[in-house]
Structures are given as C-alpha cells and as structure tokens.
Scaffold this motif. Structure first.
Motif, PDB file in Angstrom:
ATOM      1  N   ILE A 159      34.253  37.098 -14.961  1.00  0.00           N
ATOM      2  CA  ILE A 159      33.425  38.063 -14.236  1.00  0.00           C
ATOM      3  C   ILE A 159      34.197  39.365 -14.016  1.00  0.00           C
ATOM      4  O   ILE A 159      33.668  40.470 -14.204  1.00  0.00           O
ATOM      5  N   ALA A 160      35.467  39.239 -13.622  1.00  0.00           N
ATOM      6  CA  ALA A 160      36.289  40.430 -13.394  1.00  0.00           C
ATOM      7  C   ALA A 160      36.427  41.251 -14.676  1.00  0.00           C
ATOM      8  O   ALA A 160      36.345  42.486 -14.653  1.00  0.00           O
ATOM      9  N   LYS A 161      36.605  40.582 -15.793  1.00  0.00           N
ATOM     10  CA  LYS A 161      36.725  41.291 -17.077  1.00  0.00           C
ATOM     11  C   LYS A 161      35.440  42.029 -17.394  1.00  0.00           C
ATOM     12  O   LYS A 161      35.466  43.180 -17.868  1.00  0.00           O
ATOM     13  N   THR A 162      34.302  41.394 -17.135  1.00  0.00           N
ATOM     14  CA  THR A 162      33.016  42.043 -17.381  1.00  0.00           C
ATOM     15  C   THR A 162      32.844  43.277 -16.507  1.00  0.00           C
ATOM     16  O   THR A 162      32.300  44.304 -16.940  1.00  0.00           O
ATOM     17  N   LEU A 163      33.318  43.200 -15.263  1.00  0.00           N
ATOM     18  CA  LEU A 163      33.195  44.323 -14.326  1.00  0.00           C
ATOM     19  C   LEU A 163      34.248  45.398 -14.559  1.00  0.00           C
ATOM     20  O   LEU A 163      34.173  46.487 -13.972  1.00  0.00           O
ATOM     21  N   GLY A 164      35.243  45.088 -15.372  1.00  0.00           N
ATOM     22  CA  GLY A 164      36.304  46.057 -15.617  1.00  0.00           C
ATOM     23  C   GLY A 164      37.291  46.179 -14.481  1.00  0.00           C
ATOM     24  O   GLY A 164      37.878  47.243 -14.260  1.00  0.00           O
ATOM     25  N   VAL A 165      37.497  45.077 -13.759  1.00  0.00           N
ATOM     26  CA  VAL A 165      38.458  45.066 -12.662  1.00  0.00           C
ATOM     27  C   VAL A 165      39.416  43.909 -12.869  1.00  0.00           C
ATOM     28  O   VAL A 165      39.208  43.058 -13.738  1.00  0.00           O
ATOM     29  N   SER A 166      40.461  43.871 -12.067  1.00  0.00           N
ATOM     30  CA  SER A 166      41.367  42.730 -12.082  1.00  0.00           C
ATOM     31  C   SER A 166      41.294  42.014 -10.752  1.00  0.00           C
ATOM     32  O   SER A 166      40.875  42.594  -9.748  1.00  0.00           O
ATOM     33  N   ILE A 167      41.670  40.743 -10.757  1.00  0.00           N
ATOM     34  CA  ILE A 167      41.650  39.953  -9.524  1.00  0.00           C
ATOM     35  C   ILE A 167      42.998  39.290  -9.335  1.00  0.00           C
ATOM     36  O   ILE A 167      43.773  39.122 -10.279  1.00  0.00           O
ATOM     37  N   ASP A 168      43.248  38.939  -8.092  1.00  0.00           N
ATOM     38  CA  ASP A 168      44.400  38.074  -7.810  1.00  0.00           C
ATOM     39  C   ASP A 168      44.011  36.674  -8.289  1.00  0.00           C
ATOM     40  O   ASP A 168      43.025  36.104  -7.805  1.00  0.00           O
ATOM     41  N   PRO A 169      44.730  36.086  -9.263  1.00  0.00           N
ATOM     42  CA  PRO A 169      44.325  34.788  -9.809  1.00  0.00           C
ATOM     43  C   PRO A 169      44.464  33.625  -8.831  1.00  0.00           C
ATOM     44  O   PRO A 169      43.919  32.551  -9.067  1.00  0.00           O
ATOM     45  N   THR A 170      45.198  33.859  -7.745  1.00  0.00           N
ATOM     46  CA  THR A 170      45.281  32.824  -6.707  1.00  0.00           C
ATOM     47  C   THR A 170      44.127  33.027  -5.729  1.00  0.00           C
ATOM     48  O   THR A 170      44.018  34.082  -5.114  1.00  0.00           O
ATOM     49  N   PRO A 171      43.237  32.062  -5.585  1.00  0.00           N
ATOM     50  CA  PRO A 171      42.075  32.275  -4.731  1.00  0.00           C
ATOM     51  C   PRO A 171      42.457  32.494  -3.272  1.00  0.00           C
ATOM     52  O   PRO A 171      43.425  31.912  -2.766  1.00  0.00           O
TER      53      PRO A 171
END
Length: 222
Positions: A158-170
């Motif tokens: 989802i983050a890739k689709t939105l063009g953002v990055s996320i912290d992979p640790t929830p």
C-alpha cells in the motif's frame, strides 16, 4: 495465549498529525488431524431394569465386534456413562430405559465416515465429534506469526502504491482471531456438519490488525 492487544510500540497517537496505514494480516494452514474422537450413545429397553441393562450390554458387545472389523481396537473404546431410567405412564412405571455413552478414537477420516454410516444402521446417536491435533497451540501461534508477516507485506504494498515509505515495525498489533475459537471450530456437534470437513483437514487460521506509521519522507521513484 496472547492478549487481544499483544504488541504496542511507544506512545500511541503522540503526534496528532501522524499518518498511519492500518491493515489486516491473515494466514491459514491446512493440517491433517492426528486423531478423531467420536462421542456416541445408544439406548435399550426392558420390562425391568435388569432386562434393559442386559439388552444394553448385549448391544455394546455387538457394537464392539463390529468395530473390530473396521480396525478399531478395544483400547480405543471408552465407556463414559451408563444410566437406567424408569419410563412412566401417568404415575405407573411401565418399562425401563438403559443408555450407554462412549467415546471411540479413530485415526483416519475414512474410518470416521465408515463409522458414521454404520451408526445410523445400528441406531446409534452421534453426540459430538472432536478433531484433535497433538500440539494445536503451536500450530495456531505459527499461523499468528505468519499473519503478522502478511500484514507487513500488505502495508508495504500500500505504501509503495501511495508513493510513501513506512516504518516496517508496526506501531500496534491486535490479535483479531482467538485460539479459543480455533478449539471450538474443530469440534462438530451434529453429524451433518461432517460435510464441512469432507476432505479430512483442519484449517488453522489466524488474523491480526496492524498499524504502521507513514514516514514523512516519500519514496523516491526513478
């Protein structure tokens, strides 16, 4: 057993402008039961309590002999209850009813189906069927771990689709499924439900809800 909320990192919602992605992670594995326990009962009748009991014992002996022909051993048959009750017509006892409850342990789904088919012919009542695993808790927790991994993959997609990055640790993980429900799910209380497991498998399912923080730096696409 994990609590409903089994992971929480840091202070939740400490930043009112914090953006998040929330996903459900899911995983299911298919396992073959290690054994199947069938709870069965039958009744016989007589003019006296002794007659009813004698008829009951004769029928039990007959059942055991028939079970031997299907490969079920005496040690896999467990008597769990015997009762004798009077039958009334008004205030008068007219006859007696003897009932035996017993468990049978089998080790293949085909043996179960054969037993169920024979049970109807012998006027046996199937009260409950339990599909058992030697270590169900381990299987459930394995599925739970893979459900968390599934949530991470979904959030990253989802983050890739939105063009953002996320912290992979929830930021937070909530257990949606429940091991108690899993235990109840492998117990069949009416013979008609056998069709649900006609292929002879137990499905071990786990589900979680995970919250991921969106980082302020977008993913740069070339």
């Amino acid at each position: 057993m994990y609590p409903l909320l089994f992971y929480r990192r840091g202070s939740y919602s400490s930043n009112p402008y914090q953006r998040e992605i929330i996903v459900d992670g899911y995983y299911a594995m298919r396992k073959t039961p290690d054994s199947i326990v069938i709870t069965t009962s039958f009744s016989t009748f007589g003019n006296t309590a002794l007659e009813a009991e004698a008829a009951n014992q004769d029928k039990l002996n007959m059942i055991k002999e028939e079970l031997k022909d299907t490969g079920i051993k005496d040690e896999d048959i467990y008597i769990i209850g015997n009762t004798v009750t009077p039958i009334y017509k008004g205030d008068t006892i007219t006859s007696f009813k003897a009932t035996t409850d017993f468990n049978i342990q089998v080790y293949s789904f085909n043996t179960l189906l054969e037993y169920v088919n024979n049970a109807y012919a012998n006027d046996l009542n199937i009260e409950e069927i339990n599909f058992t695993l030697d270590d169900p808790q381990t299987y459930y927790y394995d599925a739970l771990q893979k459900a968390v991994e599934d949530g991470v993959i979904k959030a990253e997609d989802i983050a890739k689709t939105l063009g953002v990055s996320i912290d992979p640790t929830p930021l937070m993980v909530i257990e949606v499924s429940n091991i108690k429900d899993f235990y109840e799910g492998i117990t069949i209380r009416t013979p008609g439900e056998i069709d649900i497991l006609k292929y002879g498998f137990i499905f071990v399912e786990a589900q979680v809800r995970e919250t991921f923080v969106i980082l302020t730096t977008p993913v740069q696409h070339e």
